[in-house]
Design a protein around this motif. Structure first.
Motif, PDB file in Angstrom:
ATOM      1  N   GLY A 171      39.050  16.952  46.745  1.00  0.00           N
ATOM      2  CA  GLY A 171      38.583  17.348  48.061  1.00  0.00           C
ATOM      3  C   GLY A 171      39.287  18.580  48.595  1.00  0.00           C
ATOM      4  O   GLY A 171      39.120  18.952  49.741  1.00  0.00           O
ATOM      5  N   ARG A 172      40.084  19.238  47.758  1.00  0.00           N
ATOM      6  CA  ARG A 172      40.819  20.422  48.207  1.00  0.00           C
ATOM      7  C   ARG A 172      39.940  21.654  48.048  1.00  0.00           C
ATOM      8  O   ARG A 172      39.383  21.891  46.991  1.00  0.00           O
ATOM      9  CB  ARG A 172      42.091  20.592  47.370  1.00  0.00           C
ATOM     10  CG  ARG A 172      42.921  21.743  47.873  1.00  0.00           C
ATOM     11  CD  ARG A 172      43.984  22.137  46.867  1.00  0.00           C
ATOM     12  NE  ARG A 172      44.827  23.175  47.423  1.00  0.00           N
ATOM     13  CZ  ARG A 172      44.459  24.441  47.569  1.00  0.00           C
ATOM     14  NH1 ARG A 172      43.259  24.835  47.220  1.00  0.00           N
ATOM     15  NH2 ARG A 172      45.292  25.333  48.079  1.00  0.00           N
ATOM     16  N   ASN A 173      39.816  22.412  49.118  1.00  0.00           N
ATOM     17  CA  ASN A 173      39.071  23.665  49.057  1.00  0.00           C
ATOM     18  C   ASN A 173      40.029  24.809  48.797  1.00  0.00           C
ATOM     19  O   ASN A 173      41.190  24.752  49.171  1.00  0.00           O
ATOM     20  CB  ASN A 173      38.350  23.927  50.391  1.00  0.00           C
ATOM     21  CG  ASN A 173      37.225  22.955  50.608  1.00  0.00           C
ATOM     22  OD1 ASN A 173      36.463  22.671  49.703  1.00  0.00           O
ATOM     23  ND2 ASN A 173      37.120  22.426  51.807  1.00  0.00           N
ATOM     24  N   ASN A 174      39.529  25.848  48.153  1.00  0.00           N
ATOM     25  CA  ASN A 174      40.318  27.062  48.014  1.00  0.00           C
ATOM     26  C   ASN A 174      40.161  27.852  49.297  1.00  0.00           C
ATOM     27  O   ASN A 174      39.125  28.449  49.533  1.00  0.00           O
ATOM     28  CB  ASN A 174      39.841  27.886  46.812  1.00  0.00           C
ATOM     29  CG  ASN A 174      40.202  27.217  45.510  1.00  0.00           C
ATOM     30  OD1 ASN A 174      41.245  26.579  45.411  1.00  0.00           O
ATOM     31  ND2 ASN A 174      39.350  27.345  44.518  1.00  0.00           N
ATOM     32  N   LEU A 175      41.184  27.816  50.135  1.00  0.00           N
ATOM     33  CA  LEU A 175      41.107  28.437  51.446  1.00  0.00           C
ATOM     34  C   LEU A 175      41.527  29.892  51.375  1.00  0.00           C
ATOM     35  O   LEU A 175      42.316  30.282  50.522  1.00  0.00           O
ATOM     36  CB  LEU A 175      42.022  27.704  52.430  1.00  0.00           C
ATOM     37  CG  LEU A 175      41.704  26.233  52.662  1.00  0.00           C
ATOM     38  CD1 LEU A 175      42.714  25.637  53.615  1.00  0.00           C
ATOM     39  CD2 LEU A 175      40.314  26.078  53.218  1.00  0.00           C
ATOM     40  N   ARG A 176      41.014  30.660  52.304  1.00  0.00           N
ATOM     41  CA  ARG A 176      41.443  32.046  52.426  1.00  0.00           C
ATOM     42  C   ARG A 176      42.868  32.041  52.964  1.00  0.00           C
ATOM     43  O   ARG A 176      43.138  31.466  54.007  1.00  0.00           O
ATOM     44  CB  ARG A 176      40.517  32.778  53.394  1.00  0.00           C
ATOM     45  CG  ARG A 176      40.824  34.257  53.537  1.00  0.00           C
ATOM     46  CD  ARG A 176      39.892  34.839  54.600  1.00  0.00           C
ATOM     47  NE  ARG A 176      39.979  36.258  54.735  1.00  0.00           N
ATOM     48  CZ  ARG A 176      41.032  36.945  55.186  1.00  0.00           C
ATOM     49  NH1 ARG A 176      42.139  36.308  55.504  1.00  0.00           N
ATOM     50  NH2 ARG A 176      40.994  38.252  55.306  1.00  0.00           N
ATOM     51  N   MET A 177      43.769  32.673  52.225  1.00  0.00           N
ATOM     52  CA  MET A 177      45.170  32.733  52.635  1.00  0.00           C
ATOM     53  C   MET A 177      45.467  34.110  53.218  1.00  0.00           C
ATOM     54  O   MET A 177      44.736  35.070  52.945  1.00  0.00           O
ATOM     55  CB  MET A 177      46.089  32.445  51.441  1.00  0.00           C
ATOM     56  CG  MET A 177      45.891  31.040  50.864  1.00  0.00           C
ATOM     57  SD  MET A 177      45.954  29.740  52.103  1.00  0.00           S
ATOM     58  CE  MET A 177      47.704  29.523  52.251  1.00  0.00           C
ATOM     59  N   PRO A 178      46.539  34.224  54.025  1.00  0.00           N
ATOM     60  CA  PRO A 178      46.814  35.516  54.673  1.00  0.00           C
ATOM     61  C   PRO A 178      47.171  36.608  53.668  1.00  0.00           C
ATOM     62  O   PRO A 178      47.867  36.363  52.692  1.00  0.00           O
ATOM     63  CB  PRO A 178      48.027  35.228  55.565  1.00  0.00           C
ATOM     64  CG  PRO A 178      48.265  33.774  55.512  1.00  0.00           C
ATOM     65  CD  PRO A 178      47.465  33.193  54.406  1.00  0.00           C
ATOM     66  N   ASP A 179      46.665  37.813  53.921  1.00  0.00           N
ATOM     67  CA  ASP A 179      47.092  38.990  53.165  1.00  0.00           C
ATOM     68  C   ASP A 179      48.491  39.371  53.647  1.00  0.00           C
ATOM     69  O   ASP A 179      49.042  38.748  54.547  1.00  0.00           O
ATOM     70  CB  ASP A 179      46.129  40.157  53.410  1.00  0.00           C
ATOM     71  CG  ASP A 179      44.744  39.875  52.812  1.00  0.00           C
ATOM     72  OD1 ASP A 179      44.660  39.098  51.843  1.00  0.00           O
ATOM     73  OD2 ASP A 179      43.769  40.443  53.326  1.00  0.00           O
ATOM     74  N   ASP A 180      49.039  40.429  53.080  1.00  0.00           N
ATOM     75  CA  ASP A 180      50.398  40.853  53.420  1.00  0.00           C
ATOM     76  C   ASP A 180      50.571  41.129  54.913  1.00  0.00           C
ATOM     77  O   ASP A 180      51.617  40.840  55.473  1.00  0.00           O
ATOM     78  CB  ASP A 180      50.769  42.122  52.648  1.00  0.00           C
ATOM     79  CG  ASP A 180      50.870  41.832  51.152  1.00  0.00           C
ATOM     80  OD1 ASP A 180      51.036  40.658  50.795  1.00  0.00           O
ATOM     81  OD2 ASP A 180      50.769  42.780  50.366  1.00  0.00           O
ATOM     82  N   ASP A 181      49.545  41.692  55.537  1.00  0.00           N
ATOM     83  CA  ASP A 181      49.680  42.086  56.945  1.00  0.00           C
ATOM     84  C   ASP A 181      49.051  41.079  57.910  1.00  0.00           C
ATOM     85  O   ASP A 181      48.856  41.371  59.069  1.00  0.00           O
ATOM     86  CB  ASP A 181      49.071  43.480  57.159  1.00  0.00           C
ATOM     87  CG  ASP A 181      47.667  43.584  56.592  1.00  0.00           C
ATOM     88  OD1 ASP A 181      47.207  42.624  55.946  1.00  0.00           O
ATOM     89  OD2 ASP A 181      47.034  44.635  56.787  1.00  0.00           O
ATOM     90  N   GLU A 182      48.742  39.859  57.442  1.00  0.00           N
ATOM     91  CA  GLU A 182      48.138  38.839  58.295  1.00  0.00           C
ATOM     92  C   GLU A 182      49.087  37.660  58.481  1.00  0.00           C
ATOM     93  O   GLU A 182      49.914  37.387  57.613  1.00  0.00           O
ATOM     94  CB  GLU A 182      46.827  38.324  57.675  1.00  0.00           C
ATOM     95  CG  GLU A 182      45.732  39.355  57.632  1.00  0.00           C
ATOM     96  CD  GLU A 182      44.493  38.845  56.914  1.00  0.00           C
ATOM     97  OE1 GLU A 182      43.409  39.264  57.292  1.00  0.00           O
ATOM     98  OE2 GLU A 182      44.626  38.035  55.980  1.00  0.00           O
ATOM     99  N   VAL A 183      48.950  36.976  59.617  1.00  0.00           N
ATOM    100  CA  VAL A 183      49.737  35.774  59.869  1.00  0.00           C
ATOM    101  C   VAL A 183      48.833  34.687  60.455  1.00  0.00           C
ATOM    102  O   VAL A 183      47.818  34.985  61.082  1.00  0.00           O
ATOM    103  CB  VAL A 183      50.923  36.028  60.845  1.00  0.00           C
ATOM    104  CG1 VAL A 183      51.976  36.901  60.216  1.00  0.00           C
ATOM    105  CG2 VAL A 183      50.449  36.612  62.146  1.00  0.00           C
ATOM    106  N   PHE A 184      49.213  33.418  60.227  1.00  0.00           N
ATOM    107  CA  PHE A 184      48.505  32.303  60.853  1.00  0.00           C
ATOM    108  C   PHE A 184      48.804  32.324  62.345  1.00  0.00           C
ATOM    109  O   PHE A 184      49.898  32.704  62.763  1.00  0.00           O
ATOM    110  CB  PHE A 184      48.980  30.966  60.285  1.00  0.00           C
ATOM    111  CG  PHE A 184      48.528  30.701  58.880  1.00  0.00           C
ATOM    112  CD1 PHE A 184      47.190  30.513  58.606  1.00  0.00           C
ATOM    113  CD2 PHE A 184      49.441  30.615  57.852  1.00  0.00           C
ATOM    114  CE1 PHE A 184      46.759  30.257  57.312  1.00  0.00           C
ATOM    115  CE2 PHE A 184      49.031  30.354  56.555  1.00  0.00           C
ATOM    116  CZ  PHE A 184      47.678  30.177  56.284  1.00  0.00           C
ATOM    117  N   ALA A 185      47.842  31.885  63.152  1.00  0.00           N
ATOM    118  CA  ALA A 185      48.051  31.809  64.589  1.00  0.00           C
ATOM    119  C   ALA A 185      47.195  30.673  65.152  1.00  0.00           C
ATOM    120  O   ALA A 185      46.188  30.297  64.563  1.00  0.00           O
ATOM    121  CB  ALA A 185      47.685  33.124  65.265  1.00  0.00           C
TER     122      ALA A 185
END
Length: 94
Positions: free
Chosen positions: A6-20
């Motif tokens: 059930g695990r999706n391949n999620l979009r992860m942050p690029d070098d200049d992106e952060v979670f918010a």
């Protein structure tokens, strides 16, 4: 897109992106976000997302902080509830 667990391949942050996390709706296509790096920023919802992606308080988003003004950012991606839960389970966000 998802495997048997059930695990999706999620979009992860690029070098200049952060979670918010969206903390406040400001209007005029702007929201207040609390970033994973500990900063509060005013984030802009870009035109290509305005009508297609609905952003609400407590949503998990990816933001790209501005180079020239660190207290501002652009939203680049929004995760739905299942994706946000998966990010929490995997320890990417708290």
């Amino acid at each position: 897109m998802s495997d048997s667990s059930g695990r999706n391949n999620l979009r992860m942050p690029d070098d200049d992106e952060v979670f918010a996390t969206v903390t406040n709706m400001l209007g005029a296509n702007r929201v207040k976000v609390r970033c994973a790096d500990g900063k509060e920023r005013t984030a802009r919802i870009p035109g290509k997302m305005q009508k297609r992606v609905w952003i609400r308080e407590d949503d998990i988003v990816l933001v790209e902080p501005w180079d020239w003004q660190d207290e501002k950012a652009d939203i680049t991606w929004r995760y739905d509830k299942q994706q946000a839960d998966q990010l929490r389970r995997e320890g990417h966000i708290n």
